[in-house]
Motif scaffolding. Structure first.
Motif, PDB file in Angstrom:
ATOM      1  N   ILE A  35       0.481   0.004  -2.890  1.00 35.07           N
ATOM      2  CA  ILE A  35      -0.543   0.975  -3.304  1.00 35.07           C
ATOM      3  C   ILE A  35      -0.479   2.223  -2.424  1.00 35.07           C
ATOM      4  N   LEU A  36      -0.395   2.023  -1.104  1.00 39.15           N
ATOM      5  CA  LEU A  36      -0.292   3.172  -0.194  1.00 39.15           C
ATOM      6  C   LEU A  36       0.973   3.983  -0.478  1.00 39.15           C
ATOM      7  N   GLY A  37       2.084   3.282  -0.683  1.00 41.96           N
ATOM      8  CA  GLY A  37       3.333   3.966  -1.015  1.00 41.96           C
ATOM      9  C   GLY A  37       3.227   4.735  -2.318  1.00 41.96           C
ATOM     10  N   SER A  38       2.496   4.173  -3.269  1.00 39.08           N
ATOM     11  CA  SER A  38       2.300   4.860  -4.548  1.00 39.08           C
ATOM     12  C   SER A  38       1.546   6.172  -4.349  1.00 39.08           C
ATOM     13  N   PHE A  39       0.504   6.129  -3.526  1.00 36.23           N
ATOM     14  CA  PHE A  39      -0.253   7.359  -3.244  1.00 36.23           C
ATOM     15  C   PHE A  39       0.590   8.380  -2.498  1.00 36.23           C
ATOM     16  N   SER A  43       3.489  11.926  -7.335  1.00 33.84           N
ATOM     17  CA  SER A  43       2.731  13.183  -7.395  1.00 33.84           C
ATOM     18  C   SER A  43       1.481  13.075  -8.258  1.00 33.84           C
ATOM     19  N   SER A  44       1.464  12.107  -9.171  1.00 38.37           N
ATOM     20  CA  SER A  44       0.299  11.986 -10.054  1.00 38.37           C
ATOM     21  C   SER A  44       0.187  10.558 -10.573  1.00 38.37           C
ATOM     22  N   LEU A  45      -0.989  10.239 -11.071  1.00 42.79           N
ATOM     23  CA  LEU A  45      -1.209   8.930 -11.680  1.00 42.79           C
ATOM     24  C   LEU A  45      -0.329   8.758 -12.913  1.00 42.79           C
ATOM     25  N   GLU A  46      -0.162   9.826 -13.680  1.00 49.59           N
ATOM     26  CA  GLU A  46       0.685   9.757 -14.872  1.00 49.59           C
ATOM     27  C   GLU A  46       2.129   9.418 -14.502  1.00 49.59           C
ATOM     28  N   ASN A  47       2.612  10.033 -13.420  1.00 46.40           N
ATOM     29  CA  ASN A  47       3.960   9.764 -12.935  1.00 46.40           C
ATOM     30  C   ASN A  47       4.087   8.290 -12.552  1.00 46.40           C
ATOM     31  N   TRP A  48       3.090   7.773 -11.863  1.00 48.05           N
ATOM     32  CA  TRP A  48       3.091   6.372 -11.430  1.00 48.05           C
ATOM     33  C   TRP A  48       3.022   5.445 -12.641  1.00 48.05           C
ATOM     34  N   GLY A 121       9.164  -0.368  -7.618  1.00 47.31           N
ATOM     35  CA  GLY A 121       8.334   0.764  -7.983  1.00 47.31           C
ATOM     36  C   GLY A 121       8.244   1.841  -6.919  1.00 47.31           C
ATOM     37  N   VAL A 122       8.076   1.443  -5.656  1.00 45.25           N
ATOM     38  CA  VAL A 122       7.916   2.440  -4.591  1.00 45.25           C
ATOM     39  C   VAL A 122       9.217   2.655  -3.830  1.00 45.25           C
ATOM     40  N   ILE A 123       9.768   1.600  -3.252  1.00 42.84           N
ATOM     41  CA  ILE A 123      10.933   1.768  -2.370  1.00 42.84           C
ATOM     42  C   ILE A 123      12.166   2.200  -3.150  1.00 42.84           C
ATOM     43  N   GLN A 124      12.475   1.511  -4.247  1.00 41.72           N
ATOM     44  CA  GLN A 124      13.679   1.874  -5.003  1.00 41.72           C
ATOM     45  C   GLN A 124      13.562   3.259  -5.617  1.00 41.72           C
ATOM     46  N   THR A 125      12.410   3.601  -6.182  1.00 43.76           N
ATOM     47  CA  THR A 125      12.293   4.924  -6.797  1.00 43.76           C
ATOM     48  C   THR A 125      12.302   6.041  -5.755  1.00 43.76           C
ATOM     49  N   THR A 126      11.905   5.727  -4.519  1.00 40.59           N
ATOM     50  CA  THR A 126      11.847   6.749  -3.468  1.00 40.59           C
ATOM     51  C   THR A 126      13.113   6.791  -2.615  1.00 40.59           C
TER      52      THR A 126
END
Length: 193
Positions: A35-39, A43-48, A121-126
């Motif tokens: 969740i923290l990584g998502s924030f 850039s936006s909730l839609e992106n997530w 969702g967070v690590i691979q996409t980033t």
């Protein structure tokens, strides 16, 4: 190696309730990190939210079917290899053996969602496919001293990362991960002996 042995001994000394509590604690930590990584990284909730697509065909074929294939391979390896090669120290046995079907379902969903959110969702996409896949495998540290289990978790991790790369759909990897954990949980719960 000595530290690994100490960890194994520590786990053996835990009650099943303590082990289950540690599982829940680890999943809460991974969920908070996701969740923290998502924030931090979206850039936006839609992106997530765009990571979660409802495409039944992809979810079934790449998620459920590939999860079933991994489980069948795992069951085959359990039959042909000596038990010591597939033994994770009895952790999965202790987690799933005496659980109800509902509890196995809940645990499998929780683990699949939290781990896929963070690692794909967070690590691979980033940070990329390789980083996300290696970190996922590293979290399963207890497999490091078991070459067959280590290879298995590496293959699963890179495969989950790959299907996320080609589908860009976190629901697919969540389904694949859930299928593996759920079916192996059922196998542990209902096998005789």
């Amino acid at each position: 190696m000595k530290k690994m042995m100490n960890q194994a001994e520590m786990i053996k000394q835990m009650s099943d309730r303590e082990l289950l509590n540690q599982l829940y604690l680890s999943q809460i930590i991974l969920l908070v990190l996701g969740i923290l990584g998502s924030f931090l990284f979206f850039s936006s909730l839609e992106n997530w939210l765009s990571m979660f697509k409802w495409n039944g065909k992809e979810i079934f074929l790449f998620g459920a079917v590939s999860g079933i294939v991994f489980v069948l391979v795992d069951l085959f390896l359990m039959k042909v290899l000596p038990e010591r090669h597939m033994d994770d120290g009895g952790i999965n046995e202790r987690i799933f053996k005496n659980r109800s079907l509902l509890h196995i379902t809940f645990l499998s969903l929780l683990i699949a969602f939290t781990e896929e959110l963070l690692f794909r969702g967070v690590i691979q996409t980033t940070f990329g496919y390789v980083t996300g896949s290696l970190l996922f495998a590293l979290v399963h540290i207890r497999y490091i001293v078991k070459p067959v289990l280590l290879l298995s978790i590496l293959l699963i991790s890179f495969y989950f990362g790959y299907i996320y790369e080609i589908t860009e759909n976190l629901n697919v990897t969540i389904m694949a991960h859930f299928t593996v954990d759920f079916l192996l949980g059922l196998y542990i719960r209902f096998r005789s002996g």
